[in-house]
Design a protein around this motif. Structure first.
Motif, PDB file in Angstrom:
ATOM      1  N   SER A 119       0.792  -1.142   0.005  1.00 15.21           N
ATOM      2  CA  SER A 119       0.011  -0.012  -0.065  1.00 15.21           C
ATOM      3  C   SER A 119       0.905   1.296   0.094  1.00 15.21           C
ATOM      4  CB  SER A 119      -0.947  -0.190   1.284  1.00 15.21           C
ATOM      5  OG  SER A 119      -1.805  -1.018   1.127  1.00 15.21           O
ATOM      6  N   LYS A 120       0.999   1.789  -1.187  1.00 10.35           N
ATOM      7  CA  LYS A 120       1.839   3.189  -1.435  1.00 10.35           C
ATOM      8  C   LYS A 120       1.057   4.383  -0.989  1.00 10.35           C
ATOM      9  CE  LYS A 120       5.305   0.533  -2.635  1.00 10.35           C
ATOM     10  NZ  LYS A 120       6.514   0.063  -2.051  1.00 10.35           N
ATOM     11  N   PRO A 121       1.839   5.254  -0.467  1.00  6.58           N
ATOM     12  CA  PRO A 121       1.128   6.639  -0.257  1.00  6.58           C
ATOM     13  C   PRO A 121       1.224   7.475  -1.720  1.00  6.58           C
ATOM     14  CG  PRO A 121       3.408   6.685   0.443  1.00  6.58           C
ATOM     15  CD  PRO A 121       3.085   5.362   0.272  1.00  6.58           C
ATOM     16  N   VAL A 122       0.044   8.364  -1.722  1.00  7.96           N
ATOM     17  CA  VAL A 122      -0.216   9.100  -2.950  1.00  7.96           C
ATOM     18  C   VAL A 122       0.138  10.439  -2.466  1.00  7.96           C
ATOM     19  CG1 VAL A 122      -1.761   9.834  -4.760  1.00  7.96           C
ATOM     20  CG2 VAL A 122      -1.799   7.651  -4.145  1.00  7.96           C
ATOM     21  N   ILE A 123       1.135  11.279  -3.021  1.00  5.56           N
ATOM     22  CA  ILE A 123       1.494  12.518  -2.510  1.00  5.56           C
ATOM     23  C   ILE A 123       1.705  13.299  -3.731  1.00  5.56           C
ATOM     24  CG2 ILE A 123       2.541  11.454  -0.347  1.00  5.56           C
ATOM     25  CD1 ILE A 123       5.126  11.676  -1.888  1.00  5.56           C
ATOM     26  N   GLY A 124       1.775  14.897  -3.126  1.00  6.60           N
ATOM     27  CA  GLY A 124       2.031  15.926  -4.126  1.00  6.60           C
ATOM     28  C   GLY A 124       0.963  15.894  -5.444  1.00  6.60           C
ATOM     29  N   ASP A 125       1.853  15.998  -6.556  1.00  5.65           N
ATOM     30  CA  ASP A 125       1.137  15.993  -7.732  1.00  5.65           C
ATOM     31  C   ASP A 125       0.224  14.825  -8.135  1.00  5.65           C
ATOM     32  OD1 ASP A 125       2.187  18.664  -8.261  1.00  5.65           O
ATOM     33  OD2 ASP A 125       3.718  17.998  -9.673  1.00  5.65           O
ATOM     34  N   GLU A 126       0.827  13.861  -7.597  1.00  3.11           N
ATOM     35  CA  GLU A 126       0.022  12.455  -7.980  1.00  3.11           C
ATOM     36  C   GLU A 126      -1.411  12.433  -7.348  1.00  3.11           C
ATOM     37  OE1 GLU A 126       2.284   9.427  -5.803  1.00  3.11           O
ATOM     38  OE2 GLU A 126       3.525   9.058  -7.462  1.00  3.11           O
ATOM     39  N   ILE A 127      -1.853  13.368  -6.305  1.00  4.32           N
ATOM     40  CA  ILE A 127      -3.196  13.397  -5.846  1.00  4.32           C
ATOM     41  C   ILE A 127      -3.917  14.214  -6.993  1.00  4.32           C
ATOM     42  CG2 ILE A 127      -4.574  14.704  -4.053  1.00  4.32           C
ATOM     43  CD1 ILE A 127      -2.122  14.105  -2.040  1.00  4.32           C
ATOM     44  N   LEU A 128      -3.582  15.052  -7.604  1.00  7.66           N
ATOM     45  CA  LEU A 128      -4.079  15.768  -8.558  1.00  7.66           C
ATOM     46  C   LEU A 128      -4.506  14.617  -9.898  1.00  7.66           C
ATOM     47  CD1 LEU A 128      -2.474  19.306  -8.596  1.00  7.66           C
ATOM     48  CD2 LEU A 128      -4.460  18.700  -7.768  1.00  7.66           C
ATOM     49  N   ARG A 129      -3.306  13.921 -10.197  1.00 10.16           N
ATOM     50  CA  ARG A 129      -3.630  12.783 -11.164  1.00 10.16           C
ATOM     51  C   ARG A 129      -4.780  11.780 -10.733  1.00 10.16           C
ATOM     52  NH1 ARG A 129       1.601   9.878 -12.563  1.00 10.16           N
ATOM     53  NH2 ARG A 129       0.267   8.694 -13.821  1.00 10.16           N
ATOM     54  N   LEU A 130      -4.680  11.357  -9.458  1.00 10.30           N
ATOM     55  CA  LEU A 130      -5.726  10.517  -8.903  1.00 10.30           C
ATOM     56  C   LEU A 130      -7.248  11.253  -9.170  1.00 10.30           C
ATOM     57  CD1 LEU A 130      -6.414   7.933  -7.521  1.00 10.30           C
ATOM     58  CD2 LEU A 130      -6.022   9.319  -5.432  1.00 10.30           C
ATOM     59  N   ALA A 131      -7.234  12.419  -8.908  1.00 15.17           N
ATOM     60  CA  ALA A 131      -8.695  13.105  -8.821  1.00 15.17           C
ATOM     61  C   ALA A 131      -9.047  13.039 -10.425  1.00 15.17           C
ATOM     62  CB  ALA A 131      -8.545  14.335  -8.029  1.00 15.17           C
ATOM     63  N   SER A 132      -8.147  13.576 -11.170  1.00 17.65           N
ATOM     64  CA  SER A 132      -8.478  13.697 -12.673  1.00 17.65           C
ATOM     65  C   SER A 132      -8.895  12.314 -13.177  1.00 17.65           C
ATOM     66  CB  SER A 132      -7.422  14.412 -13.291  1.00 17.65           C
ATOM     67  OG  SER A 132      -6.389  13.350 -13.386  1.00 17.65           O
ATOM     68  N   GLU A 133      -8.178  11.190 -12.821  1.00 14.98           N
ATOM     69  CA  GLU A 133      -8.323   9.920 -13.438  1.00 14.98           C
ATOM     70  C   GLU A 133      -9.584   9.213 -12.698  1.00 14.98           C
ATOM     71  OE1 GLU A 133      -4.924   7.464 -13.306  1.00 14.98           O
ATOM     72  OE2 GLU A 133      -3.845   8.828 -14.430  1.00 14.98           O
ATOM     73  N   ARG A 134      -9.961   9.410 -11.621  1.00 16.26           N
ATOM     74  CA  ARG A 134     -10.955   9.055 -10.835  1.00 16.26           C
ATOM     75  C   ARG A 134     -12.540   9.910 -10.747  1.00 16.26           C
ATOM     76  NH1 ARG A 134      -9.159   4.785  -7.814  1.00 16.26           N
ATOM     77  NH2 ARG A 134     -11.197   4.249  -7.368  1.00 16.26           N
TER      78      ARG A 134
END
Length: 547
Positions: A119-134
């Motif tokens: 289980s890997k943390p999602v941090i920084g710009d990855e959070i924006l990517r996560l929101a845009s993809e989901r």
């Protein structure tokens, strides 16, 4: 019992009972599974066990406690705990975590994603990517363009329905559906409209063009000087992604080029770029690209390599270092269509097959790189050793090797010998403990021999097998025995008197792993056979006979 991985994890019953209960850690894992594909936590089974203790019993009240604790610590996470009895009579909790469309998080605003067995943390710009993809509704299922079903391309529709009913990957109950029901089953239509996926796969040319993100493929061939000598573009939106895959393979003449090698009385043809490899990489480019982002797919053919460049980055959680073992679906419904039409392998096996084919043909592994707005895969044309092709084919026919074993044997045959550390790096494995399913049968049957310990263990193909299968392997010092390596070092120092490890390495054989040389030198120093002077980069080894 299943092994831990992308969809399953095991936890001790102590993780949810008494003073050892760690609800924060459990909440983190639930968020990670919900962010990725969903999954199961098997609570009550230890990491190194397949079954719970035979006398273990689970209190029903513990299920309510888990529901309460997880709901307090997470947002947008749905769980379904249940008590399961194992074959040995012991009980454990099967905690099913459903995939969440809204972005899940812990209640204190932390984000995680499941990558392989972690289980890997999602941090920084990855959070924006996560929101845009989901987004709450996947792009594939939206009907924002309001294209009515009546505007479907009937020729494409008929071909699709016929191919689905002919596929052995489709259940009988699905094949029995009407054409319109098939469209709804595969999310190609909803109510009276075609979905974005329906327009992409079965829509008319003008409607597909209006999507704005329908794929465009450009094939460009370069000569030795880097000049373009040929270009083919599929950019008029007349073809669906399904048809584009066939068009690219059929319309590029360079795919038919091959090497010829003598094979007894006959000559064997080895394609410069195998059809299986090309189709799999093109399928990945079409199926896993972000369809909310514009950009062309480029197929670049150079004199020595093939490069496929895809717009958009890899799905969150997938990196060039874990792509062999990690599968995260970006376009679930398009992937389902391609799978059921037998245009792609089952989930998670595509790159395994690419590795297997390339190594069986004596070629390098694919090179994968990710840029800020694209990722690319490079396949080298060169065959390192044509004899590897025949060697692996003969070994497979005798021992019936599975895919992982053929990949591992191909690596060892190509590199003569490899350490556990080098194998882990090539196979994208975290550490040597993960080599077991790749190497166990090869070692047990004597196909591969080993020497040394832990991550410094050296593996090489059995000399007896090489002789029996008439494999003309090159002579190498990679797997040299320790006592012989020590003799080489002593002979070198007796001649030069004093030398740094880099000088010794260059003289006795660069192919010898530096770690093995360091170990041999340390042992000679400890035994008082040679001396050691200086420190760090200035360290030198001394022949004591000269002192």
């Amino acid at each position: 019992m299943s092994l831990e991985g992308q969809l399953i994890d095991k936890k001790s019953i102590r993780a949810v009972t008494g003073k050892t209960a760690d609800w924060t850690e459990l909440a983190k894992d639930c968020v990670a599974f919900a962010t990725a594909q969903g999954g199961k936590l098997l609570i009550g089974i230890e990491d190194n066990a397949d079954l719970p203790p035979a006398d273990q019993r689970v209190d029903v009240a513990l299920l309510d406690t888990i529901r309460k604790k997880i709901s307090e610590r997470t947002v947008n996470v749905a769980i379904l705990p249940a008590i399961v009895s194992a074959d040995n009579g012991g009980q454990y909790i099967e905690l099913v975590i459903q995939r969440s469309l809204p972005v899940p998080s812990t209640s204190d605003g932390r984000y995680y994603i499941r990558v392989a067995d972690s289980s890997k943390p999602v941090i920084g710009d990855e959070i924006l990517r996560l929101a845009s993809e989901r987004s709450a509704l996947p792009w594939e299922t939206l009907t924002t363009h309001q294209v009515p079903r009546s505007r479907i391309d009937n020729t494409k529709k008929q071909k699709f329905c016929t191919a689905i009913r002919a596929s052995d990957r489709v259940k009988l109950s699905v094949k029995e559906k009407t054409d319109d029901e098939l469209l709804e089953h595969y999310m190609l239509a909803r109510d009276q409209y075609l979905t974005n996926l329906g327009i992409l796969c079965l829509g008319r040319r003008e409607d597909r063009a209006q999507l704005g993100v329908a794929p465009v493929i450009q094939y460009i061939k370069y000569d030795e000087t880097g000049q373009k000598v040929n270009k083919i573009a599929w950019d008029d939106f007349s073809l669906s992604p399904i048809e584009m895959l066939e068009a690219v393979w059929n319309e590029v003449p360079d795919w038919r080029e091959s090497y010829e090698y003598p094979d007894g009385l006959y000559r064997q043809k080895i394609p410069h770029y195998d059809e299986v490899v090309v189709r799999e990489l093109l399928t990945n480019a079409l199926v896993h690209r972000p369809y909310t982002q514009r950009g062309d797919i480029f197929i670049k053919l150079y004199p020595d390599r093939l490069q496929i460049v895809n717009p958009g980055t890899l799905p969150l959680g997938v990196t060039p270092r874990n792509i062999l073992h990690t599968t995260i679906r970006r376009n679930e419904h398009l992937a389902k269509v391609f799978h059921d039409l037998k245009l792609m392998e089952r989930e998670g096996s595509g790159y395994d097959m690419v590795y297997e084919v390339l190594l069986a043909q004596g070629k390098q592994l694919p090179e994968i790189a990710e840029g800020p707005d694209h990722f690319e895969v490079t396949i080298r044309k060169r065959i390192f050793n044509p004899r590897i092709i025949d060697f692996i084919a003969k070994a497979d026919s005798i021992y019936q090797l599975n895919q992982r074993e053929k990949i591992c044997l191909g690596l060892l045959a190509q590199n003569e010998a490899m350490s556990a550390f080098e194998l882990c790096k090539s196979l994208e494995l975290p550490d040597a403990t993960y080599l077991k399913p790749w190497l166990d049968k090869l070692v047990q049957t004597g196909i591969v021999q080993s020497s040394g310990r832990t991550k410094g263990t050296m593996y090489h193909v059995s000399p007896e097998l090489i002789k029996r299968l008439d494999f003309k392997a090159t002579t190498t010092l990679k797997d040299i025995e320790v006592y012989r390596l020590q003799e080489l070092v002593l002979k070198d120092l007796s001649k030069y008197g004093r030398a740094k490890i880099s000088d010794i390495h260059n003289r006795i054989g660069k192919e010898i792993p530096r770690r093995r040389l360091q170990t041999a030198l340390a042992k000679l120093v400890d035994d008082g056979v040679i001396g050691k002077q200086g420190g760090r980069k200035a360290t030198a080894y001394v022949w004591l006979g000269n002192l």
